[in-house]
Design a protein around this motif. Structure first.
Motif, short mmCIF file in Angstrom:
data_model
loop_
_atom_site.label_atom_id
_atom_site.label_comp_id
_atom_site.label_asym_id
_atom_site.label_seq_id
_atom_site.Cartn_x
_atom_site.Cartn_y
_atom_site.Cartn_z
N MET A 132 -14.37 -1.99 0.37
CA MET A 132 -13.80 -1.63 -0.66
C MET A 132 -13.89 -2.47 -2.09
O MET A 132 -13.73 -2.29 -3.09
CB MET A 132 -12.15 -1.35 -0.47
CG MET A 132 -12.02 -0.37 0.17
SD MET A 132 -12.17 1.25 -0.88
CE MET A 132 -12.43 2.37 0.73
N ALA A 153 -9.56 -1.09 2.72
CA ALA A 153 -8.54 -0.26 2.07
C ALA A 153 -8.05 -1.15 0.69
O ALA A 153 -8.07 -2.45 0.93
CB ALA A 153 -7.44 0.04 2.86
N ASN A 154 -7.87 -0.65 -0.23
CA ASN A 154 -7.41 -1.41 -1.63
C ASN A 154 -6.00 -1.75 -1.56
O ASN A 154 -5.30 -0.30 -1.43
CB ASN A 154 -7.81 -1.01 -2.75
CG ASN A 154 -9.52 -1.37 -2.88
OD1 ASN A 154 -9.74 -2.33 -2.77
ND2 ASN A 154 -10.27 -0.35 -3.56
N PRO A 155 -5.42 -2.64 -1.82
CA PRO A 155 -3.76 -2.76 -1.94
C PRO A 155 -3.61 -2.14 -3.12
O PRO A 155 -4.10 -2.14 -4.19
CB PRO A 155 -3.49 -4.20 -2.38
CG PRO A 155 -4.66 -4.98 -1.88
CD PRO A 155 -5.88 -4.07 -1.94
N ASP A 195 -9.68 6.34 0.19
CA ASP A 195 -8.86 5.13 0.56
C ASP A 195 -7.50 5.55 -0.11
O ASP A 195 -6.55 4.90 0.54
CB ASP A 195 -9.21 3.85 -0.35
CG ASP A 195 -8.48 2.72 -0.32
OD1 ASP A 195 -7.72 2.56 0.62
OD2 ASP A 195 -8.28 2.31 -1.53
N TYR A 249 0.64 5.41 0.11
CA TYR A 249 0.04 6.82 -0.04
C TYR A 249 0.97 7.75 -0.51
O TYR A 249 1.77 8.14 0.15
CB TYR A 249 -0.54 7.17 1.58
CG TYR A 249 -1.46 6.04 2.15
CD1 TYR A 249 -2.62 6.15 1.76
CD2 TYR A 249 -0.81 5.05 2.93
CE1 TYR A 249 -3.57 5.26 2.42
CE2 TYR A 249 -1.78 4.20 3.42
CZ TYR A 249 -3.28 4.50 3.17
OH TYR A 249 -4.09 3.48 3.53
N LYS A 291 0.90 -1.11 0.01
CA LYS A 291 -0.17 0.01 0.06
C LYS A 291 1.04 1.31 0.04
O LYS A 291 1.89 1.43 0.87
CB LYS A 291 -0.75 -0.15 1.37
CG LYS A 291 -1.88 1.12 1.32
CD LYS A 291 -2.81 0.98 0.22
CE LYS A 291 -3.99 2.13 0.46
NZ LYS A 291 -5.00 1.90 -0.60
#
Lengths: 312, 262
Positions: free
Chosen positions: B87, A56-58, B260, A16, A14
């Motif tokens: 998600m 949460a999406n990878p 997200d 950000y 992940k």
């Protein structure tokens, strides 16, 4: 065997913006395990658990849970209980009403079970009191009850003991142990306190700056924490000769009566026997352990050094 | 989706939100009833369509508070994190929008009902009964206005992640401050471009302007509340409001989806 695993991640990552919160993590979780995820604050534990919970999406990689991956995992809502940091509670509502909201959302229509659950987590005495008046420990227990509403097979608990007083920590620990023992629920529990996790987990993963830097079983953890053998012979120089004869090089004579042996720490009996054979009287022997925290710090420090090496 | 809406409805019915909403509405209702029956409208004479319009103004201004509570409590609060795999399947999120819109519709219809009761009790205030077509059109446009404001507040709440900001900015929208700011900015732009005549195409999209433009010559209506027909083209107004709602709901969806990765 891939089929043995209840949860498998494959290079799950992940990012950000410029921050790599989770970096190609691979975890294989077997049914019935209590997997302790250890890492300091900001190490990536919450992000990893959020991805496993489908919150949460990878950015890269993927995971399989109960043999399903991608969008199909949405059908597993009732098989996975999630408590990420703090439970999302309706403060003005009672314990029962909070549980009822979750039960309705997951299509569970069993009021008797909800009452059993309240009893199971020890909140019967709370009655109709609004949950905003609860202590942190009570809120966490309600948070765990919320995760159990749909009879899940897997629980993802993110720092459930964070901020609790010692009594609260014991209560939550006992509750988690009870769940694993009585309901055979597989659990992933994260914490930055290895000492506390070591009391319940059967396997551990250490996460540092997004990377899974070590994985070990409870037995391996205990073995790793054996740091040295403290030998108290009547004659240190004679004992040193015996150690040399055994091929042990990593030892240190501390004073006239004490030797610290840092290698082959699992061969304590053999060393004592060898000393006896060479007429060295052993007046005392002790296996010394380093604390779990020291071991954890050592692992993360080693990872920092490795990273610096990689950068160079 | 059905289960999620049931859960939201349960949470709403067992929270204090419903009580606050009903008490506020009751105060407005009885205040208006007393004004019409005993205060003789303080001398004002009005048509029924104006009476309904004026009564609805309360709900349209109150929307930021109630909507942020409906939407915020179940969507922005931590409760959402109790439901896994959001998600992978956005039904849980979608249910928050559906739930908010259903509640908004019910509350708007409740306000319309209240307005009809207040204006239908025998009194000396309502001196002109509008025809069914004008009344129907007015009610439809007012309910559409409620959806415009609802979608705007939902967007601000989602964008800021805060019920307080949703409520405050929503209030600024409902009381016309944002609309005035938009209009002044547009005027400056028009002047800077050297245009001498304009119908303010951007500002007229604002819901506050649409709402006020329904009443003919709003300024004149200060002395004459007897409105016999609605001003403006209802189809044009409806289209503008559909664009308004679609715009803010799309933005809300985008903001929620981006959460997200931010």
């Amino acid at each position: 065997m891939a089929d043995d695993y209840l949860l498998q991640t494959k290079d799950i990552t992940k990012k950000y913006k410029d921050v790599l919160a989770v970096d190609h993590v691979n975890i294989n979780l077997k049914k019935g395990e209590i997997y302790g995820l250890i890492g300091r604050n900001g190490a990536g534990k919450t992000t990893l658990l959020k991805m496993l919970a489908g919150l949460a999406n990878p950015t890269e990689g993927d995971y399989t849970i109960f043999g399903l991956s991608g969008r199909k995992t949405a059908s597993l809502r009732d098989r996975v209980g999630v408590l990420i940091e703090h439970p999302g509670l309706f403060g003005n509502m009672s314990v029962y009403d909070n549980l009822k909201v979750k039960a309705l959302a997951l299509g569970v229509n069993d009021d008797d079970y909800l009452r059993e659950l309240i009893d199971y987590v020890g909140l019967t005495s709370a009655g109709k009191r609004p949950v905003k008046k609860f202590s942190l420990g009570m809120k966490q227990r309600l948070g765990i009850a919320l995760t159990l509403v749909s009879h899940p097979d897997l629980l993802l608990l993110d720092e459930p003991i964070n901020g609790l007083d010692p009594q609260g920590i014991i209560e939550i620990r006992e509750l988690i142990e009870k769940l694993a023992k009585e309901q055979k629920i597989t659990i992933i529990i994260s914490s930055h306190i290895l000492e506390e996790l070591s009391k319940i987990a059967t396997r551990y993963g250490v996460i540092n700056e997004g990377r899974l830097i070590a994985e070990f079983s409870h037995e391996e953890l205990l073995d790793s924490c054996v740091q040295l053998i403290e030998l108290r012979p009547d004659d240190v120089s004679k004992a040193s000769t015996v150690l040399e004869g055994m091929g042990i090089k990593d030892y240190k004579a501390m004073d006239k009566r004490t030797i610290h042996i840092f290698e082959r720490t699992d061969e304590c009996g053999k060393i004592v026997l060898e000393m006896a054979k060479h007429n060295v009287e052993i007046q005392g022997v002790e296996i010394k352990h380093r604390s779990l925290e020291e071991y954890y710090i050592e692992l993360t420090d080693r990872d920092q050094i490795d990273r610096r090496g990689e950068k160079k | 989706m059905k289960n999620f809406i049931k859960a939201r409805a349960y949470a709403y019915l067992h929270s204090r939100n419903l009580i606050v909403f009903l008490i506020s509405t009751a105060i407005w209702f009885f205040g208006n009833l007393i004004s019409v029956l005993f205060m003789d409208g303080q001398g004002a004479r009005m048509s029924r369509v104006y009476g309904v319009w004026a009564y609805m103004e309360f709900y349209l201004c109150f929307i930021p508070v109630v909507v942020t509570t409906w939407y915020g409590q179940s969507q922005v609060s931590g409760f959402t994190e109790n439901i896994p795999f959001q998600m992978k399947d956005r039904k849980f999120y979608d249910s928050s929008i559906v739930f908010t819109f259903v509640l908004n519709l019910l509350a708007a219809l409740l306000s319309v009902a209240g307005a009809f009761i207040v204006t239908c009790v025998p009194n000396n205030v309502i001196t002109y009964n509008n025809d069914a077509k004008t009344m129907g059109t007015a009610v439809f446009l007012l309910v559409m206005c409620a959806f415009c404001r609802c979608s705007f507040v939902v967007f601000v709440t989602e964008w800021t992640g805060s019920r307080i900001w949703g409520s405050v900015i929503g209030m600024l929208g409902s009381c016309g401050t944002l609309s005035s700011t938009l209009m002044y900015s547009e005027a400056i732009l028009i002047k800077a471009l050297g245009i001498t005549k304009s119908r303010f195409p951007i500002s007229t999209l604002s819901n506050y302007v649409i709402f006020n433009d329904m009443m003919p010559a709003y300024a004149e209506a200060q002395t004459d509340y007897v409105v016999k027909s609605l001003c403006g083209n209802p189809i044009d107004m409806t289209l503008k409001m559909v664009i308004y709602i679609a715009l803010f709901m799309t933005l809300t969806y985008v903001v929620n989806k981006r959460k997200d990765v931010m």
